[in-house]
Design an enzyme around this catalytic site. Sequence first.
Site, PDB file in Angstrom:
ATOM      1  N   LYS A 173       0.867  -1.186   0.000  1.00  0.00           N
ATOM      2  CA  LYS A 173       0.000   0.000   0.000  1.00  0.00           C
ATOM      3  C   LYS A 173       0.901   1.233   0.000  1.00  0.00           C
ATOM      4  O   LYS A 173       1.414   1.639   1.035  1.00  0.00           O
ATOM      5  CB  LYS A 173      -0.905   0.044   1.218  1.00  0.00           C
ATOM      6  CG  LYS A 173      -1.814   1.276   1.218  1.00  0.00           C
ATOM      7  CD  LYS A 173      -2.298   1.647   2.603  1.00  0.00           C
ATOM      8  CE  LYS A 173      -3.056   2.970   2.600  1.00  0.00           C
ATOM      9  NZ  LYS A 173      -2.234   4.138   2.181  1.00  0.00           N
ATOM     10  N   GLU A 248       8.434   1.315  11.626  1.00  0.00           N
ATOM     11  CA  GLU A 248       9.425   2.388  11.669  1.00  0.00           C
ATOM     12  C   GLU A 248       8.652   3.689  11.631  1.00  0.00           C
ATOM     13  O   GLU A 248       8.032   4.031  10.613  1.00  0.00           O
ATOM     14  CB  GLU A 248      10.391   2.321  10.490  1.00  0.00           C
ATOM     15  CG  GLU A 248      11.512   3.338  10.642  1.00  0.00           C
ATOM     16  CD  GLU A 248      12.076   3.823   9.319  1.00  0.00           C
ATOM     17  OE1 GLU A 248      12.794   4.840   9.335  1.00  0.00           O
ATOM     18  OE2 GLU A 248      11.776   3.222   8.281  1.00  0.00           O
ATOM     19  N   CYS A 282      12.792  10.606   8.283  1.00  0.00           N
ATOM     20  CA  CYS A 282      12.551  10.289   9.693  1.00  0.00           C
ATOM     21  C   CYS A 282      13.829  10.288  10.523  1.00  0.00           C
ATOM     22  O   CYS A 282      13.796  10.528  11.728  1.00  0.00           O
ATOM     23  CB  CYS A 282      11.846   8.937   9.819  1.00  0.00           C
ATOM     24  SG  CYS A 282      12.755   7.580   9.066  1.00  0.00           S
ATOM     25  N   GLU A 381       8.226  16.593  15.811  1.00  0.00           N
ATOM     26  CA  GLU A 381       8.902  16.338  14.553  1.00  0.00           C
ATOM     27  C   GLU A 381       8.566  17.420  13.533  1.00  0.00           C
ATOM     28  O   GLU A 381       7.397  17.733  13.300  1.00  0.00           O
ATOM     29  CB  GLU A 381       8.489  14.965  14.023  1.00  0.00           C
ATOM     30  CG  GLU A 381       9.313  14.494  12.845  1.00  0.00           C
ATOM     31  CD  GLU A 381       8.988  13.058  12.446  1.00  0.00           C
ATOM     32  OE1 GLU A 381       9.886  12.376  11.930  1.00  0.00           O
ATOM     33  OE2 GLU A 381       7.833  12.621  12.652  1.00  0.00           O
TER      34      GLU A 381
END
Length: 484
Positions: A173, A248, A282, A381
């Site tokens: 996906k 992750e 990330c 973040e």
Amino acid sequence: MKQYELFINGEFVPNGDREMLDVINPATEEVISQVPKATKADVDAAVDAAFEAQKSWGKLPAIQRANYLMELAGLVRENQELFARTNTEEMGKPLAQSMDEAGWLGDYIQYFAAMARHIKGEIIPSDRPNENIFLYKMPIGVVAGIMPWNFPLFLIGRKVAPALIAGDTVVLKPSSDSPNGCYEFAKLVAKSSLPKGVINVVTGAGGVVGDALSGNPKISLVSMTGSTGAGKKIMKKAADNVTKVSLELGGKAPVIVMNDCKLDETVEHVYNSRIINSGQVCNAAERVYVQEGIADKFIEKIVARFKKATYGPGLGGTFDLGPMVNKAQQEHVDELVQSAVKEGATICCGGKKATVDGKGFYYEPTVVANCTHDMTIMREEIFGPVLPIATFKTLDEAIEKANDCVYGLTSSIYTQDFDVVMRALNEIKFGETYVNREHFEAFQGFHQGVRQSGLGGDDGEHGLDEFLETHICYVDFDLKAQGK
């Protein structure tokens, strides 16, 4: 304008009257393609196809599976430029970086093909006479590979290659923001000799497609890369069937810069660790703690480096940065920068949304100084080309602030003191720590996060273990038995 179709059991499924999703080029704000919005029934069909295909795929010797992977790697390399241009169009990455990423896809598939003869078990001594204990590594089954938008090509390899060499089959996906590369990959799968159903591709909303994959009882592993919020939702859905998850997730990587660092090299490494992929990584450097003795010099040099950074459309020239992937991401970055200013920080360069020729979701390369550890920009973040900087006095203080975070993916330290390095490696609570180099992992390493940065990990032999399950066999035998 391209229209893609779901790829299920080796065939592209006609769209018919299926609802479609627009894919937007973030550099031009133009719709460049449409992808199908899969239903739960579509997802179930893809999982069923993978489930049936795995029965024979998992029985093949691993070296035969490796031959299929090598074929795929070759096809990817033959189409590297197509993949790169597709990547740049759909998520804005500079073309040179997209060429690198397309190259990584081929290299990663080849790397795991070479792991075919490295899948191994153990023989364990028993406490009983005339008994052996065998530990076998077996395929886990059907893998749901749920991918983010920021590295849409490389993540195909990270989900597909270890799964296939382990004997698993896959339902992918891709993100609705950058699905085109995955569908171009599906075209190569269709052209290859790979058995039908081994790789399937479905697109659509996470609340439908992601939930249908995570909650399907025929899925044995959900391997997901993305935000921490999305990871939590997947865990909850997978819990209904006690399905294994490998996640992750987000990061807030601290960078500790000591007084004795090699200053010019450190500046370049920190710059590269923040700017790559427009900061949408990330494991990128998300916050800097610089020791007071060199803080002024470091800030002066890193600001000068950021001011040299160029941005623009990846297909329109040679630039260091492209746009944010969408307007929402651009707004998120700006909100964090403006919140820092309100909380007392200083913008040294950049600090504004931008366009090129009146279009695109760009953000100026930005350095924010005079930050304090409790500011929002130091704790949430950013995922953009913004570097917040705070200072510290002692190593104790720096390590404490680095660890005071819900995330735990990557980290780094810059120093020439071996004792400081070893203390940091033992006390920094992150899955990865880079010493005197930029933040970027290797295929043969092990990329993993702790705390709210995830569960499990990727890459190398340890990453391959995520796609295998262990079968323990206790075998009693008769020492006096004679062949007849």
